[in-house]
Design a protein around this motif. Structure first.
Motif, short mmCIF file in Angstrom:
data_model
loop_
_atom_site.label_atom_id
_atom_site.label_comp_id
_atom_site.label_asym_id
_atom_site.label_seq_id
_atom_site.Cartn_x
_atom_site.Cartn_y
_atom_site.Cartn_z
N UNK A 50 -37.31 66.11 76.81
CA UNK A 50 -37.38 65.09 75.76
C UNK A 50 -37.21 65.67 74.36
N UNK A 51 -37.86 66.78 74.07
CA UNK A 51 -37.80 67.35 72.72
C UNK A 51 -36.37 67.75 72.36
N UNK A 52 -35.65 68.37 73.31
CA UNK A 52 -34.27 68.79 73.02
C UNK A 52 -33.37 67.59 72.76
N UNK A 53 -33.54 66.53 73.53
CA UNK A 53 -32.72 65.33 73.35
C UNK A 53 -33.07 64.64 72.04
N UNK A 54 -34.36 64.59 71.71
CA UNK A 54 -34.75 63.98 70.44
C UNK A 54 -34.17 64.74 69.26
N UNK A 55 -34.14 66.08 69.35
CA UNK A 55 -33.51 66.89 68.29
C UNK A 55 -32.02 66.55 68.19
#
Length: 203
Positions: free
Chosen positions: A184-189
């Motif tokens: 999730x964090x990578x996609x949100x970035x």
């Protein structure tokens, strides 16, 4: 380099970064589905001038052909052939003499997907009986020997098809990441990248 190419390259770099930041097969599969060049199909009844149009466009060479495959699609009003597959990003539909019921059915099947009707045999008399297709990418046919007009439309349609593909990729990544906390964090970035935000806002 054009602004469009710069934007495309920047989006590709953002995709490369999110790919490198995750080790998730689902993310990789979504990105793979969105990859590749924009596919252009050329349809039309037998003898309408499909091959002639493809040859003329191919002779233009350069970025036109490099932007993605240009495929001849058979099966329009051909009793012994299977129905044509119309899932190409962009479609050039070639007609001769008039717009037939088979042509109208094909154009209706495309809905609002980018489709241009081309008069493939400008040496023959043509009855311009195309109904107004409000909301679609095409309202009137273009003569097959007016390559400049065809190429202008084609280039604009391919740019829009690429943008559409990028917007779908963003949505698909968001759906996958919502169910996978590890990515999730990578996609949100990725989704907060200014280039990606610009793509998502260009509806």
């Amino acid at each position: 380099m054009s602004d469009e190419q710069t934007s495309t390259d920047a989006f590709a770099e953002a995709v490369r970064r999110v790919t490198a930041a995750t080790d998730d097969d689902a993310i990789a599969a979504v990105i793979a589905r969105a990859g590749g060049g924009v596919v252009t199909g050329v349809t039309g009844r037998p003898g309408a001038g499909k091959s002639t149009l493809i040859a003329a466009l191919s002779e233009r060479g350069g970025s036109i052909v490099a932007a993605g495959p240009l495929l001849e699609v058979h099966g329009v009003d051909a009793p012994d052939a299977p129905a044509p597959v119309l899932d190409q990003d962009v479609l050039l539909h070639v007609v001769a003499r008039e717009i037939t019921a088979a042509d109208r059915a094909l154009l209706a099947a495309r809905g609002s997907a980018p489709t241009l009707t081309v008069v493939g045999r400008p040496d023959l008399p043509f009855r311009p009986s195309v109904p107004d297709r409000s909301g679609s990418a095409n309202a009137a046919p273009v003569r097959g020997d007016d390559l400049d007009a065809i190429v202008r439309w084609w280039e604009a349609a391919r740019i829009e098809a690429r943008r559409r593909r990028h917007r779908v990729l963003c949505g698909d990544l968001e759906i996958v990441a919502a169910a996978r906390p590890a990515t999730r964090a990578a996609v949100e970035t990725f989704l907060r990248d200014p280039v990606v935000m610009s793509v998502r806002g260009s509806r």
